[in-house]
Write a protein that holds these residues in place. Structure first.
Motif, PDB file in Angstrom:
ATOM      1  N   PHE A   1      41.646   9.211 -18.991  1.00 16.06           N
ATOM      2  CA  PHE A   1      42.736   9.595 -18.639  1.00 16.06           C
ATOM      3  C   PHE A   1      42.707  10.987 -17.794  1.00 16.06           C
ATOM      4  CE2 PHE A   1      43.589   7.319 -22.323  1.00 16.06           C
ATOM      5  CZ  PHE A   1      44.518   6.220 -21.794  1.00 16.06           C
ATOM      6  N   ASN A   2      43.717  11.388 -17.022  1.00 13.99           N
ATOM      7  CA  ASN A   2      43.561  12.450 -16.341  1.00 13.99           C
ATOM      8  C   ASN A   2      43.902  13.681 -17.219  1.00 13.99           C
ATOM      9  OD1 ASN A   2      43.016  11.562 -13.648  1.00 13.99           O
ATOM     10  ND2 ASN A   2      45.374  11.046 -13.553  1.00 13.99           N
ATOM     11  N   LYS A   3      44.900  13.440 -18.476  1.00 14.46           N
ATOM     12  CA  LYS A   3      45.176  14.486 -19.230  1.00 14.46           C
ATOM     13  C   LYS A   3      45.714  13.948 -20.481  1.00 14.46           C
ATOM     14  CE  LYS A   3      49.250  15.563 -16.409  1.00 14.46           C
ATOM     15  NZ  LYS A   3      50.018  16.570 -15.599  1.00 14.46           N
ATOM     16  N   ALA A   4      45.853  14.802 -21.636  1.00 17.59           N
ATOM     17  CA  ALA A   4      46.289  14.331 -22.821  1.00 17.59           C
ATOM     18  C   ALA A   4      47.661  13.710 -22.790  1.00 17.59           C
ATOM     19  CB  ALA A   4      46.268  15.504 -23.866  1.00 17.59           C
ATOM     20  N   ASP A   5      48.670  14.177 -22.039  1.00 14.88           N
ATOM     21  CA  ASP A   5      50.025  13.478 -22.174  1.00 14.88           C
ATOM     22  C   ASP A   5      50.099  12.407 -21.324  1.00 14.88           C
ATOM     23  OD1 ASP A   5      49.920  14.243 -19.428  1.00 14.88           O
ATOM     24  OD2 ASP A   5      51.713  15.598 -19.437  1.00 14.88           O
ATOM     25  N   GLU A   6      49.120  11.792 -20.689  1.00 14.63           N
ATOM     26  CA  GLU A   6      49.002  10.456 -20.243  1.00 14.63           C
ATOM     27  C   GLU A   6      48.388   9.261 -21.206  1.00 14.63           C
ATOM     28  OE1 GLU A   6      47.062  10.659 -16.369  1.00 14.63           O
ATOM     29  OE2 GLU A   6      48.648  12.006 -15.572  1.00 14.63           O
ATOM     30  N   ILE A   7      48.039   9.760 -22.239  1.00 14.02           N
ATOM     31  CA  ILE A   7      47.171   8.885 -23.082  1.00 14.02           C
ATOM     32  C   ILE A   7      48.093   7.787 -23.762  1.00 14.02           C
ATOM     33  CG2 ILE A   7      45.810   8.811 -25.314  1.00 14.02           C
ATOM     34  CD1 ILE A   7      44.715  11.518 -25.044  1.00 14.02           C
ATOM     35  N   VAL A   8      47.702   6.530 -23.668  1.00 16.89           N
ATOM     36  CA  VAL A   8      48.431   5.277 -24.216  1.00 16.89           C
ATOM     37  C   VAL A   8      47.542   4.509 -25.049  1.00 16.89           C
ATOM     38  CG1 VAL A   8      50.295   5.280 -22.224  1.00 16.89           C
ATOM     39  CG2 VAL A   8      47.896   4.075 -21.850  1.00 16.89           C
TER      40      VAL A   8
ATOM     41  N   LEU B   1      37.869   9.151 -26.269  1.00 12.75           N
ATOM     42  CA  LEU B   1      38.859   9.491 -25.139  1.00 12.75           C
ATOM     43  C   LEU B   1      38.027  10.468 -24.183  1.00 12.75           C
ATOM     44  CD1 LEU B   1      42.221  10.008 -26.967  1.00 12.75           C
ATOM     45  CD2 LEU B   1      41.521   8.050 -25.738  1.00 12.75           C
ATOM     46  N   THR B   2      38.435  10.161 -22.843  1.00 19.53           N
ATOM     47  CA  THR B   2      37.790  11.136 -22.071  1.00 19.53           C
ATOM     48  C   THR B   2      39.313  11.837 -21.231  1.00 19.53           C
ATOM     49  OG1 THR B   2      37.555   9.857 -20.095  1.00 19.53           O
ATOM     50  CG2 THR B   2      35.696  10.057 -21.732  1.00 19.53           C
ATOM     51  N   THR B   3      39.305  12.978 -20.711  1.00 26.07           N
ATOM     52  CA  THR B   3      40.348  13.452 -19.755  1.00 26.07           C
ATOM     53  C   THR B   3      39.561  14.235 -18.831  1.00 26.07           C
ATOM     54  OG1 THR B   3      40.602  15.222 -21.534  1.00 26.07           O
ATOM     55  CG2 THR B   3      42.135  13.304 -21.622  1.00 26.07           C
ATOM     56  N   LEU B   4      40.259  14.491 -17.761  1.00 25.28           N
ATOM     57  CA  LEU B   4      39.498  15.148 -16.391  1.00 25.28           C
ATOM     58  C   LEU B   4      39.558  16.567 -16.886  1.00 25.28           C
ATOM     59  CD1 LEU B   4      40.460  13.124 -13.416  1.00 25.28           C
ATOM     60  CD2 LEU B   4      38.208  12.951 -14.700  1.00 25.28           C
ATOM     61  N   ASP B   5      40.744  16.976 -17.559  1.00 24.04           N
ATOM     62  CA  ASP B   5      41.094  18.384 -17.914  1.00 24.04           C
ATOM     63  C   ASP B   5      40.489  18.962 -18.999  1.00 24.04           C
ATOM     64  OD1 ASP B   5      43.006  17.390 -19.410  1.00 24.04           O
ATOM     65  OD2 ASP B   5      44.598  18.337 -18.614  1.00 24.04           O
ATOM     66  N   GLY B   6      40.077  17.712 -19.933  1.00 23.55           N
ATOM     67  CA  GLY B   6      39.538  18.369 -21.056  1.00 23.55           C
ATOM     68  C   GLY B   6      40.391  18.567 -22.306  1.00 23.55           C
ATOM     69  N   SER B   7      41.759  18.168 -22.180  1.00 26.96           N
ATOM     70  CA  SER B   7      42.825  18.421 -22.927  1.00 26.96           C
ATOM     71  C   SER B   7      42.869  17.570 -24.210  1.00 26.96           C
ATOM     72  CB  SER B   7      44.154  18.323 -22.414  1.00 26.96           C
ATOM     73  OG  SER B   7      44.296  17.063 -21.506  1.00 26.96           O
ATOM     74  N   ALA B   8      41.994  16.421 -24.220  1.00 31.57           N
ATOM     75  CA  ALA B   8      41.748  15.626 -25.230  1.00 31.57           C
ATOM     76  C   ALA B   8      40.368  15.005 -25.041  1.00 31.57           C
ATOM     77  CB  ALA B   8      42.970  14.489 -25.285  1.00 31.57           C
ATOM     78  N   GLY B   9      39.598  14.717 -26.087  1.00 29.53           N
ATOM     79  CA  GLY B   9      38.548  13.979 -26.044  1.00 29.53           C
ATOM     80  C   GLY B   9      37.545  14.588 -25.258  1.00 29.53           C
ATOM     81  N   VAL B  10      36.613  13.824 -24.680  1.00 33.46           N
ATOM     82  CA  VAL B  10      35.517  14.456 -23.855  1.00 33.46           C
ATOM     83  C   VAL B  10      35.998  14.842 -22.591  1.00 33.46           C
ATOM     84  CG1 VAL B  10      33.338  13.826 -22.697  1.00 33.46           C
ATOM     85  CG2 VAL B  10      33.870  12.705 -25.149  1.00 33.46           C
ATOM     86  N   LYS B  11      35.643  16.094 -22.053  1.00 36.19           N
ATOM     87  CA  LYS B  11      36.011  16.615 -20.909  1.00 36.19           C
ATOM     88  C   LYS B  11      35.244  15.754 -19.593  1.00 36.19           C
ATOM     89  CE  LYS B  11      36.786  20.265 -17.797  1.00 36.19           C
ATOM     90  NZ  LYS B  11      36.639  21.890 -17.726  1.00 36.19           N
ATOM     91  N   GLY B  12      35.810  15.033 -18.757  1.00 40.43           N
ATOM     92  CA  GLY B  12      35.175  14.377 -17.607  1.00 40.43           C
ATOM     93  C   GLY B  12      35.670  12.778 -17.515  1.00 40.43           C
ATOM     94  N   PHE B  13      34.594  12.129 -17.126  1.00 42.34           N
ATOM     95  CA  PHE B  13      34.935  10.705 -16.725  1.00 42.34           C
ATOM     96  C   PHE B  13      34.241   9.700 -17.689  1.00 42.34           C
ATOM     97  CE2 PHE B  13      34.170  12.991 -12.532  1.00 42.34           C
ATOM     98  CZ  PHE B  13      35.407  12.840 -12.009  1.00 42.34           C
ATOM     99  N   VAL B  14      34.891   8.549 -17.766  1.00 41.65           N
ATOM    100  CA  VAL B  14      34.312   7.649 -19.066  1.00 41.65           C
ATOM    101  C   VAL B  14      32.806   7.100 -18.521  1.00 41.65           C
ATOM    102  CG1 VAL B  14      36.597   6.309 -19.047  1.00 41.65           C
ATOM    103  CG2 VAL B  14      34.830   5.660 -17.189  1.00 41.65           C
TER     104      VAL B  14
END
Length: 242
Positions: free
Chosen positions: A131-138, A152-165
């Motif tokens: 996801f892009n950021k934590a508040d978009e996780i579903v 989980l991965t997020t582009l901004d690093g707000s949750a899970g691994v920072k970066g791409f899948v």
């Protein structure tokens, strides 16, 4: 293809700009996606099926234009005309025992339905969602209930691994005999190019009729031109010309 009338039972915000839509009526739907008739709009909108029940089905959608914004305002009890029995979905039988599911954004939705099918067949699934950021996780909790841990991965690093899948794939090196992916085209291209072995991807294209009549969603594949709505949206890795 069948045209059916369903009643809106739930239409609520579950993440940033993302809604959970639950419809009940003539029963569960067949096919990979449905075509909804949104009141006030000429063309129907396609949505991947996230889950089914004896009474109906569940969708996840993001408000990205006028049509989906109008859909988000429909009240419980509203009636919606739905075209069902559309599209060729993921082939759970292609997996021998260990599946890898890689989703991006709302590409997680059809993968959840696949995960339920894999579990019924007694197969294991490793799940990586980006996801892009934590508040978009579903669907994190839903996948965890079915499959155990979810990466989980997020582009901004707000949750899970920072970066791409693809970064998570490199770090985890998960064991699998077959992979399935759904999400943005650039993500699926990277996943298919990085992962070895057989797999499938669910493609996205603009659709007019959703049933293969207008050829508006045609793409070139290794086997010639194909309609995403009718011959897909799921295609085997080796069929896709990125």
């Amino acid at each position: 293809m069948d045209k059916k009338l369903y009643t809106l039972k739930e239409n609520r915000l579950v993440a940033a700009g993302t809604y959970r839509l639950v419809l009940s009526g003539p029963g569960p739907v067949e096919g990979e996606f449905v075509h909804l008739d949104i009141p006030g709009y000429y063309l129907r909108r396609p949505f991947s099926v996230c889950d089914t029940s004896p009474e109906g089905f569940t969708l996840l959608y993001k408000t990205v234009g006028e049509g989906t914004r109008a859909l988000s305002t429909l009240p419980v009890g509203a009636s919606l005309s739905v075209l069902t029995g559309l599209g060729k979905g993921f082939d759970a039988s292609a997996c021998q025992g260990k599946a890898l599911l890689v989703g991006g954004g709302l590409g997680a939705a059809p993968l959840y339905l696949l995960a339920k099918e894999l579990r019924k067949e007694g197969k294991e699934a490793t799940v990586i969602l980006g996801f892009n950021k934590a508040d978009e996780i579903v669907l994190q909790e839903e996948f965890e209930t079915l499959c155990g841990s979810v990466t989980l991965t997020t582009l901004d690093g707000s949750a899970g691994v920072k970066g791409f899948v693809t970064d998570a794939l490199k770090a985890l090196k998960p064991a699998y005999d077959y992979f399935y992916t759904c999400g943005p085209m650039v993500m699926m291209k990277a996943v298919c190019q990085q992962l070895e072995g057989p797999g499938e991807a669910s493609l996205e294209e603009r659709m007019g009729c959703g049933a293969g009549f207008c050829y508006g969603c045609s793409i070139q594949t290794a086997g010639g031109p194909r309609r995403v709505c009718k011959d897909g949206p799921v295609f085997k890795k080796e069929e896709i010309l990125w």
